[in-house]
Design a protein around this motif. Structure first.
Motif, PDB file in Angstrom:
ATOM      1  N   PRO A   1       0.540  -1.542   0.032  1.00  0.00           N
ATOM      2  CA  PRO A   1       0.359  -0.013  -0.005  1.00  0.00           C
ATOM      3  C   PRO A   1       0.301   1.207   0.069  1.00  0.00           C
ATOM      4  CG  PRO A   1      -0.762  -1.856   1.469  1.00  0.00           C
ATOM      5  CD  PRO A   1       0.368  -2.417   1.331  1.00  0.00           C
ATOM      6  N   SER A   2       0.508   2.445  -0.807  1.00  0.00           N
ATOM      7  CA  SER A   2       0.896   3.155  -1.017  1.00  0.00           C
ATOM      8  C   SER A   2       1.510   4.145   0.495  1.00  0.00           C
ATOM      9  CB  SER A   2      -0.064   4.568  -1.535  1.00  0.00           C
ATOM     10  OG  SER A   2       0.620   3.510  -2.931  1.00  0.00           O
ATOM     11  N   GLY A   3       2.859   4.849   0.783  1.00  0.00           N
ATOM     12  CA  GLY A   3       2.952   4.924   1.996  1.00  0.00           C
ATOM     13  C   GLY A   3       2.925   4.289   3.394  1.00  0.00           C
ATOM     14  N   ALA A   4       2.689   2.884   2.943  1.00  0.00           N
ATOM     15  CA  ALA A   4       3.456   2.253   4.354  1.00  0.00           C
ATOM     16  C   ALA A   4       5.009   2.384   4.582  1.00  0.00           C
ATOM     17  CB  ALA A   4       3.009   0.133   3.666  1.00  0.00           C
ATOM     18  N   GLY A   5       5.363   1.799   5.872  1.00  0.00           N
ATOM     19  CA  GLY A   5       6.843   1.984   5.791  1.00  0.00           C
ATOM     20  C   GLY A   5       7.260   0.286   5.320  1.00  0.00           C
ATOM     21  N   ALA A   6       8.482   0.886   5.605  1.00  0.00           N
ATOM     22  CA  ALA A   6       9.212  -0.234   4.832  1.00  0.00           C
ATOM     23  C   ALA A   6       9.333  -1.599   4.743  1.00  0.00           C
ATOM     24  CB  ALA A   6      10.370   0.479   5.083  1.00  0.00           C
ATOM     25  N   ASN A   7       8.482  -1.462   6.220  1.00  0.00           N
ATOM     26  CA  ASN A   7       8.420  -3.580   6.557  1.00  0.00           C
ATOM     27  C   ASN A   7       7.129  -3.848   6.360  1.00  0.00           C
ATOM     28  OD1 ASN A   7      11.196  -3.775   7.372  1.00  0.00           O
ATOM     29  ND2 ASN A   7      10.802  -2.659   9.080  1.00  0.00           N
TER      30      ASN A   7
ATOM     31  N   ALA B   1       7.852   5.698 -10.993  1.00  0.00           N
ATOM     32  CA  ALA B   1       7.345   4.884  -9.592  1.00  0.00           C
ATOM     33  C   ALA B   1       5.926   4.959  -8.688  1.00  0.00           C
ATOM     34  CB  ALA B   1       8.404   4.431  -9.135  1.00  0.00           C
ATOM     35  N   GLY B   2       5.788   5.819  -9.374  1.00  0.00           N
ATOM     36  CA  GLY B   2       4.296   6.236  -7.852  1.00  0.00           C
ATOM     37  C   GLY B   2       2.968   6.245  -8.653  1.00  0.00           C
ATOM     38  N   ASN B   3       2.696   5.415  -9.760  1.00  0.00           N
ATOM     39  CA  ASN B   3       1.643   5.731 -10.072  1.00  0.00           C
ATOM     40  C   ASN B   3       0.838   4.178 -10.319  1.00  0.00           C
ATOM     41  OD1 ASN B   3       0.039   8.486 -10.279  1.00  0.00           O
ATOM     42  ND2 ASN B   3       1.869   8.442 -11.858  1.00  0.00           N
ATOM     43  N   PHE B   4       1.896   2.931  -9.821  1.00  0.00           N
ATOM     44  CA  PHE B   4       0.566   1.064  -9.530  1.00  0.00           C
ATOM     45  C   PHE B   4      -0.607   1.669  -8.407  1.00  0.00           C
ATOM     46  CE2 PHE B   4       4.805   0.721 -10.970  1.00  0.00           C
ATOM     47  CZ  PHE B   4       4.843   0.647 -12.099  1.00  0.00           C
ATOM     48  N   ALA B   5      -1.729   1.237  -9.120  1.00  0.00           N
ATOM     49  CA  ALA B   5      -2.274   0.099  -8.361  1.00  0.00           C
ATOM     50  C   ALA B   5      -2.664  -0.784  -8.303  1.00  0.00           C
ATOM     51  CB  ALA B   5      -3.621   1.729  -9.020  1.00  0.00           C
ATOM     52  N   LEU B   6      -3.906  -1.546  -7.566  1.00  0.00           N
ATOM     53  CA  LEU B   6      -4.309  -3.129  -7.715  1.00  0.00           C
ATOM     54  C   LEU B   6      -5.662  -2.616  -8.441  1.00  0.00           C
ATOM     55  CD1 LEU B   6      -2.744  -5.012  -4.719  1.00  0.00           C
ATOM     56  CD2 LEU B   6      -2.132  -4.781  -7.528  1.00  0.00           C
ATOM     57  N   CYS B   7      -6.010  -3.291  -9.202  1.00  0.00           N
ATOM     58  CA  CYS B   7      -7.720  -3.400  -9.173  1.00  0.00           C
ATOM     59  C   CYS B   7      -8.440  -4.268  -9.713  1.00  0.00           C
ATOM     60  CB  CYS B   7      -7.652  -2.046 -10.836  1.00  0.00           C
ATOM     61  SG  CYS B   7      -6.818  -0.741 -10.729  1.00  0.00           S
ATOM     62  N   ASN B   8      -9.515  -4.418  -9.302  1.00  0.00           N
ATOM     63  CA  ASN B   8     -10.890  -6.057  -9.856  1.00  0.00           C
ATOM     64  C   ASN B   8     -10.277  -5.760 -11.362  1.00  0.00           C
ATOM     65  OD1 ASN B   8     -10.400  -5.661  -6.881  1.00  0.00           O
ATOM     66  ND2 ASN B   8     -12.270  -5.954  -6.389  1.00  0.00           N
ATOM     67  N   ALA B   9     -10.354  -6.703 -11.630  1.00  0.00           N
ATOM     68  CA  ALA B   9     -10.231  -6.995 -13.186  1.00  0.00           C
ATOM     69  C   ALA B   9     -11.881  -7.464 -13.612  1.00  0.00           C
ATOM     70  CB  ALA B   9      -9.526  -8.516 -13.800  1.00  0.00           C
TER      71      ALA B   9
ATOM     72  N   VAL C   1      -7.323  -9.499  -9.218  1.00  0.00           N
ATOM     73  CA  VAL C   1      -6.754  -8.821  -8.871  1.00  0.00           C
ATOM     74  C   VAL C   1      -5.411  -8.280  -9.156  1.00  0.00           C
ATOM     75  CG1 VAL C   1      -6.073  -6.630  -6.592  1.00  0.00           C
ATOM     76  CG2 VAL C   1      -7.860  -8.645  -6.372  1.00  0.00           C
ATOM     77  N   ASN C   2      -5.537  -7.201 -10.221  1.00  0.00           N
ATOM     78  CA  ASN C   2      -4.995  -6.699 -11.477  1.00  0.00           C
ATOM     79  C   ASN C   2      -4.243  -6.155 -10.539  1.00  0.00           C
ATOM     80  OD1 ASN C   2      -5.156  -9.486 -12.657  1.00  0.00           O
ATOM     81  ND2 ASN C   2      -6.544  -8.527 -14.347  1.00  0.00           N
ATOM     82  N   LEU C   3      -2.208  -5.670 -11.293  1.00  0.00           N
ATOM     83  CA  LEU C   3      -1.642  -4.405 -11.508  1.00  0.00           C
ATOM     84  C   LEU C   3      -1.897  -3.666 -12.169  1.00  0.00           C
ATOM     85  CD1 LEU C   3       0.233  -3.087  -9.777  1.00  0.00           C
ATOM     86  CD2 LEU C   3       1.712  -4.089 -11.257  1.00  0.00           C
ATOM     87  N   VAL C   4      -2.504  -2.371 -12.208  1.00  0.00           N
ATOM     88  CA  VAL C   4      -2.431  -1.139 -13.090  1.00  0.00           C
ATOM     89  C   VAL C   4      -1.799   0.062 -13.173  1.00  0.00           C
ATOM     90  CG1 VAL C   4      -4.396   0.536 -13.804  1.00  0.00           C
ATOM     91  CG2 VAL C   4      -4.538  -2.295 -13.458  1.00  0.00           C
ATOM     92  N   TYR C   5      -1.324   0.261 -14.379  1.00  0.00           N
ATOM     93  CA  TYR C   5      -0.391   1.965 -13.926  1.00  0.00           C
ATOM     94  C   TYR C   5      -1.327   2.544 -14.437  1.00  0.00           C
ATOM     95  CZ  TYR C   5       3.343   5.242 -15.744  1.00  0.00           C
ATOM     96  OH  TYR C   5       3.484   6.202 -15.819  1.00  0.00           O
ATOM     97  N   ALA C   6      -1.264   3.481 -13.451  1.00  0.00           N
ATOM     98  CA  ALA C   6      -1.817   5.069 -13.713  1.00  0.00           C
ATOM     99  C   ALA C   6      -3.386   4.562 -14.321  1.00  0.00           C
ATOM    100  CB  ALA C   6      -1.578   6.286 -14.522  1.00  0.00           C
ATOM    101  N   PRO C   7      -3.804   4.253 -13.249  1.00  0.00           N
ATOM    102  CA  PRO C   7      -5.691   3.676 -14.208  1.00  0.00           C
ATOM    103  C   PRO C   7      -6.107   4.804 -14.133  1.00  0.00           C
ATOM    104  CG  PRO C   7      -5.076   3.456 -11.380  1.00  0.00           C
ATOM    105  CD  PRO C   7      -4.237   3.542 -12.064  1.00  0.00           C
TER     106      PRO C   7
ATOM    107  N   CYS D   1      -9.760   0.608  -7.530  1.00  0.00           N
ATOM    108  CA  CYS D   1      -8.982   0.340  -7.073  1.00  0.00           C
ATOM    109  C   CYS D   1      -7.676   1.220  -6.333  1.00  0.00           C
ATOM    110  CB  CYS D   1      -7.858   1.651  -9.150  1.00  0.00           C
ATOM    111  SG  CYS D   1      -8.644   0.704 -10.070  1.00  0.00           S
ATOM    112  N   THR D   2      -7.065   0.522  -5.676  1.00  0.00           N
ATOM    113  CA  THR D   2      -6.338   1.199  -4.813  1.00  0.00           C
ATOM    114  C   THR D   2      -4.434   1.113  -4.212  1.00  0.00           C
ATOM    115  OG1 THR D   2      -5.388  -1.013  -3.763  1.00  0.00           O
ATOM    116  CG2 THR D   2      -7.470   0.116  -3.308  1.00  0.00           C
ATOM    117  N   PRO D   3      -3.985   2.457  -4.633  1.00  0.00           N
ATOM    118  CA  PRO D   3      -2.254   3.061  -5.040  1.00  0.00           C
ATOM    119  C   PRO D   3      -1.477   2.397  -4.147  1.00  0.00           C
ATOM    120  CG  PRO D   3      -3.822   4.630  -4.267  1.00  0.00           C
ATOM    121  CD  PRO D   3      -4.739   3.371  -4.043  1.00  0.00           C
ATOM    122  N   VAL D   4      -0.354   1.606  -5.136  1.00  0.00           N
ATOM    123  CA  VAL D   4       0.233   0.642  -4.393  1.00  0.00           C
ATOM    124  C   VAL D   4       1.639   1.110  -4.932  1.00  0.00           C
ATOM    125  CG1 VAL D   4      -1.240  -1.061  -4.288  1.00  0.00           C
ATOM    126  CG2 VAL D   4       0.387  -1.120  -6.166  1.00  0.00           C
ATOM    127  N   ARG D   5       2.339   0.974  -3.861  1.00  0.00           N
ATOM    128  CA  ARG D   5       3.814   0.847  -4.981  1.00  0.00           C
ATOM    129  C   ARG D   5       4.990  -0.529  -4.778  1.00  0.00           C
ATOM    130  NH1 ARG D   5       6.103   2.415   1.173  1.00  0.00           N
ATOM    131  NH2 ARG D   5       6.820  -0.102   1.920  1.00  0.00           N
TER     132      ARG D   5
END
Length: 207
Positions: free
Chosen positions: A50-56, A160-168, A177-183, A195-199
């Motif tokens: 999830p975008s904004g989550a910590g390093a671990n 690197a900042g515009n990926f998301a997971l979206c329901n297909a 659930v698939n990876l999408v670039y800048a949905p 769609c939910t933002p991820v790194r």
């Protein structure tokens, strides 16, 4: 005259140095931190965090699954899906070579290759499965990017900042659930509202 010659030499050296510097900063890794590379020395898997989550933070491992429908599942394009939604992993790890993202086949997929021929905004990250080629004309648009210094992220097209997971919207499996670039809302291959933002982190593969 001697001073003029020295200045001329210095100017020439400077002119030669500038293109070299620009070359190092161009390509898929332009703008990212030192150590970012289009050819990491290790094999890896991908995890969506999830975008904004910590390093671990815990993420969702990504695997190859069937994508937008063709005439049959075998004729479809393939996508990066969450392993939890797809249910299996027949391409166990990935390499990055000169910016080309290359999933590697498992035993049952021996002799096949997965190739990405471009990823535009709004697209799922798509692959075409064909007979393995020594030098495929695949898109060299990906980077193993050092963004925060705490982890290595996948970047595409210098971003690197515009990926998301979206329901297909495909129905190969329930709730894929698939990876999408800048949905965007105009793409019918996934439901934009889900769609939910991820790194996307690179995790060294030790299998």
């Amino acid at each position: 005259m001697f001073a003029s010659a020295v200045l001329s030499f210095a100017f020439a050296a400077s002119a030669l140095a500038v293109p070299a510097l620009q070359a190092r900063q161009s390509g898929p890794c332009a703008g990212f931190g030192a150590g970012s590379t289009v050819t990491p020395t290790y094999n890896f898997t991908l995890t969506a965090v999830p975008s904004g989550a910590g390093a671990n933070a815990t993420g969702a491992p990504l695997v190859l699954g069937w994508g937008p429908a063709g005439d049959s599942p075998a004729a479809s394009e393939w996508v990066l899906s969450t392993e939890a939604s797809w249910g299996e992993n027949e391409w166990p790890y990935i390499t990055l070579q000169d910016g080309a993202l290359l999933p590697q086949p498992g035993t049952d997929e021996h002799g096949l290759g997965a190739y990405n021929f471009g990823t535009d905004t709004g697209d799922e990250v798509l692959f075409t499965i064909i007979g393995e080629e020594a030098s495929p004309s695949t898109a060299e648009i990906f980077c193993a990017a050092l963004v925060s210094g705490s982890y290595v992220e996948l970047a595409v097209n210098g971003d690197a900042g515009n990926f998301a997971l979206c329901n297909a919207t495909t129905t190969w499996v329930s709730n894929q659930v698939n990876l999408v670039y800048a949905p965007n809302a105009d793409n019918e291959d996934y439901t934009y509202e889900t769609c939910t933002p991820v790194r996307v982190e690179l995790i060294p593969y030790d299998g």
